[in-house]
Design an enzyme around this catalytic site. Structure first.
Site, short mmCIF file in Angstrom:
data_model
loop_
_atom_site.label_atom_id
_atom_site.label_comp_id
_atom_site.label_asym_id
_atom_site.label_seq_id
_atom_site.Cartn_x
_atom_site.Cartn_y
_atom_site.Cartn_z
N HIS A 96 49.18 -15.31 1.57
CA HIS A 96 47.93 -15.07 1.16
C HIS A 96 47.08 -14.06 1.93
O HIS A 96 46.79 -13.16 1.96
CB HIS A 96 47.05 -16.65 2.21
CG HIS A 96 45.99 -17.01 1.94
ND1 HIS A 96 45.08 -17.54 1.35
CD2 HIS A 96 44.47 -15.67 2.07
CE1 HIS A 96 43.66 -16.81 1.70
NE2 HIS A 96 43.49 -16.40 2.26
N GLU A 97 47.51 -13.78 3.71
CA GLU A 97 47.62 -12.73 4.63
C GLU A 97 48.18 -11.32 3.80
O GLU A 97 47.50 -10.46 3.87
CB GLU A 97 48.23 -12.99 5.62
CG GLU A 97 47.42 -14.31 6.10
CD GLU A 97 46.23 -14.93 5.92
OE1 GLU A 97 44.97 -13.84 6.35
OE2 GLU A 97 45.50 -15.88 6.10
N HIS B 217 45.57 -9.87 0.87
CA HIS B 217 44.42 -9.21 2.14
C HIS B 217 44.36 -7.90 2.73
O HIS B 217 44.48 -7.05 2.50
CB HIS B 217 44.26 -10.29 3.29
CG HIS B 217 43.14 -11.74 2.90
ND1 HIS B 217 42.34 -11.25 1.92
CD2 HIS B 217 43.72 -13.35 3.43
CE1 HIS B 217 41.53 -12.77 1.77
NE2 HIS B 217 42.11 -13.57 3.07
#
Length: 265
Positions: free
Chosen positions: A58-59, A62
């Site tokens: 997820h990170e 980003h």
């Protein structure tokens, strides 16, 4: 800007992430084969490791999107190595979400890669950076539920099936919560670039309380019911029944399993 503007070492996968991935693989194998003497323990370790892997991805999503959007600083900060220890708040990004999984069976949005927004040009790029993280949770949920919606459960051991069902529930809850247009969450980050400067200035002080506000609302029975009805509807659409999701959570909490959900293979 492209990934070519970062040093090769900035993109090398971290041994920490590889270690977590190894735990997921070994305990997943133990769950599948029934090798573990305590199936619940294997499921607990498998789901926890897989959940942390999804947080890292997820990170990473980003950061990677920000890199291509113009923020080359993400490489030097270690965000492209998938190392959770490099996040701005490792406690909030990893430890707290895992505790929420253990206590309540809900995918808490973690998060903390610091993007230098001043380096990003164009509102669409800002929106894509914010959307990239929860879209990863959506993709993870689709992968976890593939055996269910493809009708390919023949030969899949019961414990592994329940573990996948619970892991999918975590991804769905994380995606829904992250996409809420609440200050401090990714959903607000998607729409923020399109708001007027005045509105953004007015909303900014509330960003640090956004997640707390959401969880306070979830304590209200009416809101909680609507939220989990939506989660259940999505899971049913992906082929996962209420029993599989519930028993997956109970199997995960091996220390107090409901007799209704036997842990026998």
């Amino acid at each position: 800007m492209t990934a070519a503007t970062t040093r090769p070492g900035d993109r090398r996968i971290s041994p920490v992430f590889l270690g977590i991935l190894a735990v997921m693989a070994v305990t997943g194998w133990a769950t599948w084969t029934g090798f573990a003497e305590q199936p619940g323990v294997a499921v607990f370790l498998f789901v926890t490791a897989a959940w942390v892997v999804s947080l890292c991805l997820h990170e990473y999503a980003h950061a990677r999107t920000a890199l291509h959007g113009g923020d080359i600083s993400v490489g030097a900060k270690g965000y492209l190595t998938l190392n959770p220890l490099k996040y701005t708040h490792a406690l909030l990004s990893v430890v707290l979400p895992v505790l929420f999984v253990i206590m309540g069976g809900i995918g808490l949005p973690g998060g903390a890669v610091f993007i230098e927004r001043g380096r990003i040009r164009g509102r669409l790029r800002h929106s894509l950076i914010s959307a990239a993280g929860p879209l990863t949770n959506v993709l993870f949920a689709v992968v976890c539920t593939a055996p269910f919606w493809l009708g390919a459960l023949d030969g899949v051991p019961r414990d592994f099936r329940l573990a996948l069902a619970f892991l999918a529930l975590l991804q769905v809850t994380a995606a829904i919560l992250n996409f809420l247009p609440v200050p401090g969450l990714d959903g607000y980050g998607v729409i923020e670039p399109w708001l007027s400067h005045r509105v953004r200035r007015q909303v900014e002080p509330f960003a640090q309380f956004g997640l707390l506000f959401v969880f306070a609302l979830l304590w209200l029975p009416a809101v909680n019911s609507v939220f989990f009805d939506a989660v259940d509807a999505i899971l049913r659409g992906l082929g996962i029944g209420d029993v599989d999701a519930y028993c997956g959570f109970e199997l995960y909490r091996f220390w107090q399993t409901d007799p209704y959900c036997s842990v026998s293979s």
